[in-house]
Design an enzyme around this catalytic site. Structure first.
Site, PDB file in Angstrom:
ATOM      1  N   LYS A  41       0.849  -1.198   0.000  1.00  0.00           N
ATOM      2  CA  LYS A  41       0.000   0.000   0.000  1.00  0.00           C
ATOM      3  C   LYS A  41       0.887   1.251   0.000  1.00  0.00           C
ATOM      4  CE  LYS A  41      -0.313  -0.021   5.042  1.00  0.00           C
ATOM      5  NZ  LYS A  41      -0.949  -0.696   6.183  1.00  0.00           N
ATOM      6  N   TYR A 261      16.572  29.977   8.422  1.00  0.00           N
ATOM      7  CA  TYR A 261      15.403  30.713   8.915  1.00  0.00           C
ATOM      8  C   TYR A 261      15.415  30.820  10.432  1.00  0.00           C
ATOM      9  CZ  TYR A 261      13.008  30.631   4.415  1.00  0.00           C
ATOM     10  OH  TYR A 261      12.657  30.819   3.113  1.00  0.00           O
TER      11      TYR A 261
END
Ligand SMILES: *Cc1c(COP(=O)(O)O)cnc(C)c1O
Length: 363
Positions: A41, A261
């Protein structure tokens, strides 16, 4: 190996099919008498569903979680039985599943009404899922008895198998594991179920003596340890995914320079920093902290500063490295389990989370 993705980005994943094949062999060594439902999956846990299916040709069946996945597999000639783990369906879907050797999982009383409409000529081989303590998908024991009786006498149903799912298999000493196993076996005892299945990867490793007629490994097939704090190497598993990229800039910065950042990281000495083309928009975890290992030319260097969308920064120190050199964000020598743990997540999320812009090189 160096590879240049065609989209002019530097990040790509390498998928090692032979490793997936090897890992399946390891599963059959662990539980020689059990059949293997190979779970592919989520696009084969991010490795490519078809790539995984091909490498897992020796599995007894596949498991996916959508009819689209089934259509993809069938249209490419994969003809093993497929179990549909958590799909929603109506009676038309069930009739299609029957025709395509797909085994739905029945997990809620509401599905009785749908099953009752099943065509009499259908030949569904289905699973009944029991909630023995996971508290997620599956019928509670009383409802499961009711459902079992109905399914076993329902026209259009060819066979009924039973499964349950352990909530703590990654922590083998957790007392709920044996409680769940016991409760499942007690439930199943009076019935003539065609197959019984409890174990995912972690269960297959931890409780192999208690493996039932079928195991349902996913993660270990991709070479990742399912145990808390475990390593693939100690289980002789081979990681199938390597996330690679390149240094796209190298420069010297003086002590005190803020990195990234928020200027949250500041160089505590003059150093050389390397900028790597890979960020959270590629699937690298945004919460990876400073210190997360990155392999540059075979040496570990620490990530520094915040992970941004397209880029991360590392402290190269005196490591010999220049623009264009290969880096490994995770893979055999830089375990994804460690990167996940440091980032406050699990390896499953990282391997499934590689984004579509990252090219996949299958070897
Ligand atoms: C995804 C899934 C598995 C496989 O789990 P792993 O931990 O990857 O081995 C097994 N059983 C069910 C019901 C699943 O949903």
């Amino acid at each position: 190996m160096s590879y240049q993705p065609s989209n002019s980005r530097a990040a790509y994943v390498v998928i090692d099919s032979a490793a997936i094949e090897h890992n399946l062999k390891r599963v059959t060594e662990l539980v020689p008498s059990a059949k293997v439902m190979a779970v592919i999956k989520a696009d084969g846990y991010g490795h490519g569903m078809e790539v995984a299916a091909k490498a897992l040709a020796n599995a007894d069946e596949f498991a996916v979680s959508s009819l689209d996945d089934v259509a993809r597999l069938r249209s490419q000639g994969f003809d093993k039985p497929i179990t549909m783990l958590s799909a929603t369906f109506d009676v038309d879907d069930l009739n299609i599943m029957s025709a395509q050797k797909v085994r739905p999982v029945i997990y809620d009383l509401a599905q009785l009404a749908i099953i009752a409409e099943l065509s009499e000529t259908a030949e569904l081989d289905l699973w009944l899922k029991i909630d023995t303590g996971m508290g997620r998908l599956g019928l509670c024991i009383d409802d499961a008895h009711l459902m079992a009786a109905r399914l076993l006498s329902q026209a259009g149903v060819n066979s009924v198998s039973a499964m349950t799912h352990l909530a703590n298999a990654d922590d083998p000493d957790h007392p709920n594991n044996q409680r769940q196993i016991k409760s499942f076996l007690k439930f199943a005892e009076p019935y003539n179920f065609s197959q019984l299945s409890i174990m995912n990867s972690a269960g297959t490793v931890a409780f192999r003596q208690q493996a039932n007629s079928m195991v349902r490994p996913g993660l270990i097939l991709y070479g990742v340890s399912p145990q808390l704090g475990g390593s693939a190497q100690s289980l002789d598993l081979r990681p199938a995914m390597t996330l690679k990229s390149k240094l796209i800039s190298v420069k010297r910065l003086p002590v005190g320079s803020p990195i990234g950042y928020g200027s949250r990281y500041v160089l505590d000495a003059d150093s050389r920093i390397g900028v790597i083309s890979c960020g959270y928009a590629d699937g690298y975890p945004r919460h990876a902290p400073s210190g997360t290992p990155v392999l540059v030319n075979g040496l570990y260097v620490p990530l520094i500063g915040r992970v941004s969308m397209d880029l991360i920064t590392v402290d190269l120190g005196e490591v010999r490295a220049e623009v264009g050199d290969d880096v490994i964000l995770w893979g055999a020598d830089n375990p994804v389990e460690v990167i996940a743990e440091m980032s406050g997540t699990i390896a499953y999320e990282l391997i499934c989370g590689i984004t579509p812009r990252v090219e996949r090189l299958v070897i």
